[in-house]
Design a protein around this motif. Sequence first.
Motif, mmCIF file in Angstrom:
data_model
loop_
_atom_site.group_PDB
_atom_site.id
_atom_site.type_symbol
_atom_site.label_atom_id
_atom_site.label_comp_id
_atom_site.label_asym_id
_atom_site.label_seq_id
_atom_site.Cartn_x
_atom_site.Cartn_y
_atom_site.Cartn_z
ATOM 1 N N THR A 90 51.358 43.775 45.455
ATOM 2 C CA THR A 90 49.827 43.796 45.555
ATOM 3 C C THR A 90 49.318 44.336 44.541
ATOM 4 O O THR A 90 48.361 44.082 43.503
ATOM 5 C CB THR A 90 49.298 44.561 46.822
ATOM 6 N N ALA A 111 40.508 40.445 47.734
ATOM 7 C CA ALA A 111 40.698 40.743 49.087
ATOM 8 C C ALA A 111 41.473 39.825 49.886
ATOM 9 O O ALA A 111 42.372 39.732 50.516
ATOM 10 C CB ALA A 111 39.713 41.154 49.936
ATOM 11 N N THR A 150 40.932 50.055 41.356
ATOM 12 C CA THR A 150 41.507 49.887 42.747
ATOM 13 C C THR A 150 43.265 49.498 42.212
ATOM 14 O O THR A 150 43.985 50.362 43.115
ATOM 15 C CB THR A 150 41.524 48.446 43.371
ATOM 16 N N LEU A 207 36.419 36.788 55.469
ATOM 17 C CA LEU A 207 36.360 36.844 54.131
ATOM 18 C C LEU A 207 36.196 35.156 53.527
ATOM 19 O O LEU A 207 35.544 35.047 52.550
ATOM 20 C CB LEU A 207 37.697 37.320 53.529
ATOM 21 N N VAL A 224 35.369 40.684 44.343
ATOM 22 C CA VAL A 224 36.522 41.769 45.011
ATOM 23 C C VAL A 224 36.718 40.856 46.519
ATOM 24 O O VAL A 224 37.992 40.926 46.923
ATOM 25 C CB VAL A 224 35.442 42.879 45.502
ATOM 26 N N SER A 225 35.756 40.237 47.116
ATOM 27 C CA SER A 225 36.073 39.492 48.362
ATOM 28 C C SER A 225 37.289 38.520 48.262
ATOM 29 O O SER A 225 38.200 38.304 48.926
ATOM 30 C CB SER A 225 35.006 38.479 48.869
ATOM 31 N N VAL A 245 44.931 39.495 51.867
ATOM 32 C CA VAL A 245 45.177 39.221 53.352
ATOM 33 C C VAL A 245 45.813 37.989 53.616
ATOM 34 O O VAL A 245 46.797 37.872 54.173
ATOM 35 C CB VAL A 245 43.852 39.245 54.006
#
Lengths: 309, 309
Positions: A238, B282, A195, B87, B278-279, B286
């Motif tokens: 990021t 993320a 990613t 999430l 991954v969550s 966010v």
Amino acid sequence: MESNSVSPMPEQNAQAPIAEFDKTPPTPPEDTLPLEDLPPPPTTVTVQEEKEKEAQAEAHRHYEDDNEWSCGSWLEYTLVVVLASILLLGSLGLTLFWVIEYRGGFAWREDPKRQFNLHPVLMVAGFITFSGFSVLLYRICRCCRRIYVKLLHTVFHALAIPCVALGFLAVLDSHNLAQPPIPNFYSLHSWIGLTAMGLFAIQFVVGFFSFLVLLCCEGATAGFRASLVPIHASFGLTTFVLAIAAAVSGLTEKALFTLGSHYQHFNEEGLVINTIGVSLIALAIVVGYILQRDDFRYRAHILIRSGDL
Amino acid sequence: MESNSVSPMPEQNAQAPIAEFDKTPPTPPEDTLPLEDLPPPPTTVTVQEEKEKEAQAEAHRHYEDDNEWSCGSWLEYTLVVVLASILLLGSLGLTLFWVIEYRGGFAWREDPKRQFNLHPVLMVAGFITFSGFSVLLYRICRCCRRIYVKLLHTVFHALAIPCVALGFLAVLDSHNLAQPPIPNFYSLHSWIGLTAMGLFAIQFVVGFFSFLVLLCCEGATAGFRASLVPIHASFGLTTFVLAIAAAVSGLTEKALFTLGSHYQHFNEEGLVINTIGVSLIALAIVVGYILQRDDFRYRAHILIRSGDL
């Protein structure tokens, strides 16, 4: 600036969006007083008197955070920029020391295990050291022309590309040439790393075309480029944080794979690996801090005051 | 607000420092026009006329980003807050699913391996879900009284404390009761986790005393509290990101320890572990995005306009 005047919190987040405006400023004016301190255009005496009174009150409130940095701000700026530079170079140096001292150095093709050693070194060089300095250029080169900073930013990121590409090839080869071959892309580390690489590539292509190629029709694209700056900056940070998350999980993987139960007994190499991880985490915090401090931005004061936006 | 008027970048970073000012605002005025639109206090007719002209020009420039959010802003705000909530709850749900479905559920003392399972669940609950919602309260409760949001923020963090403490005890016990006992604090994961726990404790104690206890002498401590807000917010985000880095390295450790070579062959449990990681990554992106968007802050507009600072 008016929001600043009612704010009890100096410096933080003030003068934000303008500073990143994507335009080479003309020679800055000698006068670096805030806009409020400049005499207003003469309309009527009453208006002028009223405005001068306001300007005096304003100047009193902003006595140090608008005109120039205080001694404390300079000290803080120097401290964090020096700390970030030490961490950027130190983490690369420590990674080199680790693979040369404990992992037998480098090879290409003839020894998959030593070829793997190129992976951490090149990834730290590309994703952390080159990219980190590339981002910090906008805070370090505070007195250069904007276009030079942009070009250097591009050059540093361009230097990161071969590092990341070779670092990626090194791990692929070392997996595929191993006996028996090791599968690819199964781990959390590889998912995060892929990613980060994807985001890096998109950022480079979009940044190159938007901020350099589109300069050919400067006036027509100014608004578009300006609106892209905060997005490019956010995705850049990021990518940097993703790269550090990938590094932390990668170091954990490597420690468990190669050290096994020695890692649990405070093995020397294990401590070196942990120290690399801690340096990278510290780097994420320091670079994040520098980037969110809006008064560390490139010539924010002069850009606002010269009114060339 | 003036910086906004010359900036081609709307919304981003504008009205920043005021919004976090630590003071319960009085009932907001019905009128939510910007200050520039309010009639100035009568001084002379010339001044008033001049100011009205300026106000009209100003109002024209700010037609949508100052008075109210545009439809796009609302959509973006709703989208990212809903995504963050999904999430926050999803990562906890997925961790519960993982340990119950694949790791045999929970135990206390009688089975160190199943006692360990409490560690990831309680740490995600405390450091991620409770802490995450606690931080987001300042962006979600945009219309409540400031003091209620502060109290809820404290309650959510207070709920995180037993989770983190029990999660820490669970892993210590599971290491110490194992046969043979497993050493503690050797890994990068444990170093990052310990740092996150230390920061969390300092933040809670300093925050509790500064923002709640010191309210007893509200006027005298306003300046101090206001200057502490950005520091508390920065360290809060740092703790959150550290917790996620600890989780990513912890998940990698657990996958390698328990799945071994199965992990390399896209084992089902391995994919679940990767998805949790991954969550969480993320979530870091966010939540970081929501926090740096200054126009998502608590009642920034009303606080500025009511002039109650």
